[in-house]
Design a protein around this motif. Sequence first.
Motif, PDB file in Angstrom:
ATOM      1  N   PRO A   1       0.833  -1.213   0.000  1.00  0.00           N
ATOM      2  CA  PRO A   1       0.000   0.000   0.000  1.00  0.00           C
ATOM      3  C   PRO A   1       0.869   1.266   0.000  1.00  0.00           C
ATOM      4  N   PRO A   2       0.344   2.405  -0.430  1.00  0.00           N
ATOM      5  CA  PRO A   2       1.118   3.649  -0.416  1.00  0.00           C
ATOM      6  C   PRO A   2       1.638   3.945   0.993  1.00  0.00           C
ATOM      7  N   ARG A   3       2.839   4.516   1.066  1.00  0.00           N
ATOM      8  CA  ARG A   3       3.528   4.905   2.304  1.00  0.00           C
ATOM      9  C   ARG A   3       4.017   3.709   3.139  1.00  0.00           C
ATOM     10  N   ALA A   4       3.969   2.509   2.576  1.00  0.00           N
ATOM     11  CA  ALA A   4       4.517   1.346   3.296  1.00  0.00           C
ATOM     12  C   ALA A   4       6.036   1.476   3.332  1.00  0.00           C
ATOM     13  N   PRO A   5       6.688   1.153   4.484  1.00  0.00           N
ATOM     14  CA  PRO A   5       8.154   1.262   4.552  1.00  0.00           C
ATOM     15  C   PRO A   5       8.850   0.087   3.859  1.00  0.00           C
ATOM     16  N   PHE A   6       9.820   0.398   3.047  1.00  0.00           N
ATOM     17  CA  PHE A   6      10.493  -0.594   2.209  1.00  0.00           C
ATOM     18  C   PHE A   6      12.005  -0.390   2.336  1.00  0.00           C
ATOM     19  N   LEU A   7      12.703  -1.427   2.787  1.00  0.00           N
ATOM     20  CA  LEU A   7      14.163  -1.342   2.966  1.00  0.00           C
ATOM     21  C   LEU A   7      14.879  -2.028   1.806  1.00  0.00           C
ATOM     22  N   ILE A   8      15.844  -1.334   1.214  1.00  0.00           N
ATOM     23  CA  ILE A   8      16.665  -1.938   0.146  1.00  0.00           C
ATOM     24  C   ILE A   8      18.108  -1.966   0.630  1.00  0.00           C
ATOM     25  N   SER A   9      18.653  -3.177   0.765  1.00  0.00           N
ATOM     26  CA  SER A   9      20.048  -3.315   1.174  1.00  0.00           C
ATOM     27  C   SER A   9      20.893  -3.587  -0.068  1.00  0.00           C
ATOM     28  N   CYS A  10      21.828  -2.681  -0.351  1.00  0.00           N
ATOM     29  CA  CYS A  10      22.661  -2.822  -1.543  1.00  0.00           C
ATOM     30  C   CYS A  10      23.965  -3.501  -1.151  1.00  0.00           C
ATOM     31  N   ASP A  11      24.022  -4.797  -1.377  1.00  0.00           N
ATOM     32  CA  ASP A  11      25.156  -5.590  -0.920  1.00  0.00           C
ATOM     33  C   ASP A  11      26.053  -5.932  -2.111  1.00  0.00           C
ATOM     34  N   PHE A  12      26.524  -4.899  -2.783  1.00  0.00           N
ATOM     35  CA  PHE A  12      27.388  -5.109  -3.952  1.00  0.00           C
ATOM     36  C   PHE A  12      28.358  -3.949  -4.098  1.00  0.00           C
ATOM     37  N   ASP A  13      29.359  -4.165  -4.950  1.00  0.00           N
ATOM     38  CA  ASP A  13      30.313  -3.102  -5.259  1.00  0.00           C
ATOM     39  C   ASP A  13      30.388  -2.953  -6.782  1.00  0.00           C
ATOM     40  N   PRO A  14      31.278  -2.101  -7.312  1.00  0.00           N
ATOM     41  CA  PRO A  14      31.241  -1.839  -8.757  1.00  0.00           C
ATOM     42  C   PRO A  14      31.437  -3.050  -9.657  1.00  0.00           C
ATOM     43  N   THR A  15      32.029  -4.139  -9.159  1.00  0.00           N
ATOM     44  CA  THR A  15      32.207  -5.305 -10.034  1.00  0.00           C
ATOM     45  C   THR A  15      30.857  -5.850 -10.498  1.00  0.00           C
ATOM     46  N   ALA A  16      29.827  -5.666  -9.708  1.00  0.00           N
ATOM     47  CA  ALA A  16      28.502  -6.193 -10.054  1.00  0.00           C
ATOM     48  C   ALA A  16      27.590  -5.110 -10.638  1.00  0.00           C
ATOM     49  N   LYS A  17      28.174  -3.971 -10.965  1.00  0.00           N
ATOM     50  CA  LYS A  17      27.369  -2.846 -11.458  1.00  0.00           C
ATOM     51  C   LYS A  17      26.467  -3.206 -12.658  1.00  0.00           C
ATOM     52  N   PRO A  18      26.980  -3.894 -13.695  1.00  0.00           N
ATOM     53  CA  PRO A  18      26.105  -4.159 -14.851  1.00  0.00           C
ATOM     54  C   PRO A  18      24.881  -5.006 -14.522  1.00  0.00           C
ATOM     55  N   GLU A  19      25.005  -5.867 -13.502  1.00  0.00           N
ATOM     56  CA  GLU A  19      23.888  -6.765 -13.186  1.00  0.00           C
ATOM     57  C   GLU A  19      22.960  -6.203 -12.114  1.00  0.00           C
ATOM     58  N   LEU A  20      23.520  -5.523 -11.119  1.00  0.00           N
ATOM     59  CA  LEU A  20      22.677  -5.120  -9.981  1.00  0.00           C
ATOM     60  C   LEU A  20      22.274  -3.652  -9.952  1.00  0.00           C
ATOM     61  N   LEU A  21      23.061  -2.785 -10.564  1.00  0.00           N
ATOM     62  CA  LEU A  21      22.643  -1.373 -10.565  1.00  0.00           C
ATOM     63  C   LEU A  21      21.334  -1.177 -11.339  1.00  0.00           C
TER      64      LEU A  21
ATOM     65  N   LEU B   1      37.605   0.383 -13.354  1.00  0.00           N
ATOM     66  CA  LEU B   1      38.655  -0.618 -13.155  1.00  0.00           C
ATOM     67  C   LEU B   1      38.096  -1.899 -12.541  1.00  0.00           C
ATOM     68  N   SER B   2      37.191  -1.733 -11.567  1.00  0.00           N
ATOM     69  CA  SER B   2      36.565  -2.911 -10.947  1.00  0.00           C
ATOM     70  C   SER B   2      35.752  -3.677 -11.979  1.00  0.00           C
ATOM     71  N   GLY B   3      34.995  -2.936 -12.792  1.00  0.00           N
ATOM     72  CA  GLY B   3      34.176  -3.574 -13.840  1.00  0.00           C
ATOM     73  C   GLY B   3      35.039  -4.316 -14.834  1.00  0.00           C
ATOM     74  N   THR B   4      36.185  -3.726 -15.175  1.00  0.00           N
ATOM     75  CA  THR B   4      37.080  -4.355 -16.149  1.00  0.00           C
ATOM     76  C   THR B   4      37.623  -5.675 -15.609  1.00  0.00           C
ATOM     77  N   MET B   5      38.015  -5.661 -14.334  1.00  0.00           N
ATOM     78  CA  MET B   5      38.543  -6.893 -13.733  1.00  0.00           C
ATOM     79  C   MET B   5      37.517  -8.015 -13.812  1.00  0.00           C
ATOM     80  N   PHE B   6      36.258  -7.673 -13.519  1.00  0.00           N
ATOM     81  CA  PHE B   6      35.197  -8.695 -13.522  1.00  0.00           C
ATOM     82  C   PHE B   6      34.880  -9.133 -14.952  1.00  0.00           C
ATOM     83  N   ALA B   7      34.922  -8.160 -15.898  1.00  0.00           N
ATOM     84  CA  ALA B   7      34.576  -8.465 -17.291  1.00  0.00           C
ATOM     85  C   ALA B   7      35.592  -9.409 -17.933  1.00  0.00           C
ATOM     86  N   LEU B   8      36.839  -9.390 -17.412  1.00  0.00           N
ATOM     87  CA  LEU B   8      37.860 -10.280 -17.971  1.00  0.00           C
ATOM     88  C   LEU B   8      37.452 -11.748 -17.876  1.00  0.00           C
ATOM     89  N   LEU B   9      36.619 -12.034 -16.864  1.00  0.00           N
ATOM     90  CA  LEU B   9      36.139 -13.410 -16.669  1.00  0.00           C
ATOM     91  C   LEU B   9      35.496 -13.966 -17.929  1.00  0.00           C
TER      92      LEU B   9
END
Lengths: 276, 230
Positions: free
Chosen positions: A50-70, B118-126
């Motif tokens: 419903p509107p105004r319901a509290p929703f928590l998003i935990s971002c447990d990633f770093d830039p290596t996973a940017k293409p998949e999780l961002l 740089l982090s993305g590049t390291m992972f993309a090498l896989l």
Amino acid sequence: MRGLLTLDRRWIFLLMAVVAFLPVLHPFNFPGLRTTPPVEAYFRCIDSLPPRAPFLISCDFDPTAKPELLPVLEATLQHAFRKDLRVVVMNLWPGGIGLVEQALREASARSGKERGRDFSYLGWKQGNVNVILGMGQEIETTYPADYYGKKPSEQAVFEGVRVLKDFSLVASLAAGDPGVEAWIVYGRDRPGSGGFPLIGAATGVMAANMYPYLQTGQLSGFIGGMKGAAEYEKLVGVSGKASAGMDVQSLTHFTIIGVVILGNLLAFLYRKEGAK
Amino acid sequence: MPFLKRTVPLAICFLFGIVFLIQYFVPHQVSQQMLTTVNDWMLVISGFAMFLGIGSLFLQHADRIRRQVPGWGYSAVMFAGFLVMVVTGVLARGKTSSIETGQQTAFGWTYLVLFVPLSGTMFALLGFFIASAAFRAFRVRGLDSFLLLAAAFILMFGRVPLGEHLWSALAGAVPGLPQIGEISEWIMSNLNLAAKRGIMLGVALGVIATSLKMIFGIERSYLGEGGGKG
């Protein structure tokens, strides 16, 4: 032909580079993307709040996973803001702070949302799973101030939210540990936690590990890899980076299938020849 | 000082292991308060662990530079990178953009323009190494490897729109043929799930056994003693 069996691996690298670059130069927009039940469930969990319901998003990633999780984060924020949910975002991985803060700032500006009233960014706290355990006891003890230095209890977005179980829904977008499994063990399933609804997203390599949790209902919805992200973008109705990445993924998958078939054919041919 | 080096750590491990094993299952207020207190200790201790890690990294790379071993230049780059990130990070108080104006800080620039790509590049090498390894090593040598290859092909086909599109055309011509996405989802939700659950149960039992050995002082390798006692 026999020489192909001992082909310099740099030729394979070159082939992969060409295949990955082709859609960048000329997008193909391959049709045929279908949504799968785990992604539909992820979408429904957010859509049914419903509107105004509290929703928590935990971002447990770093830039290596940017293409998949961002892309998942961006689409989730857009979905949540469209549903007028109160969104709280946090990190369990320090490397992702800049990406997450930027995504939240852009999404909130696009949707005309106000910091403190409609959303809050808690940032990162040292401690891995202890952060989850601490939030299960008292959020403000674990996070005395948000990323911008403001106490959670002074923000309207935290109204009625003191501990984890007060959230209507929690999402973990994870590239490893701590991630979805930590949220299940130390958050959702901990005795006295109240068993809040949990949804998750993970990188393609981790996706296979999440299916047991989906079957048991410990995870109410799940997005796996860039394909899952593209499915979710389709359901939300946005054309994001994951949908754009499907061209590259399609071609690279077919290239790998091609080189495996070629490698097997050559091995088979020359094994027979050797036997003669 | 075997008492301080061995007996005290073993006693602490035993005490906290037993107490918090029980605490996990007791949602009473006293139990919760105890966890909150110990959690704060943990947060402080893990902060010190970071300094320990940085110290170890510095010593290792400084030694490489001093001895001028092959590739010592990379160690120098590590120091330069560390210095740049720490200085810009401290000046920006860890913020990638200004809280007041929203403008990107110097730390934000180094993060978004250097660290992220740089982090993305390291992972993309896989992806490149997987393609090369698949060409060389993914061979059908029997029924087992054939089944593995078939499952891999179905999943790779069913996890991209182009594969789903091509299969749809085939499914249109062959009545009753399920969509490739459905087949790959069936593999993930049944075959994969069964195997994963078996592995997870095995790992969990192993973790329980190792934890009990540590709590009761049988496994002492964490004290630097090497291996278990019995």
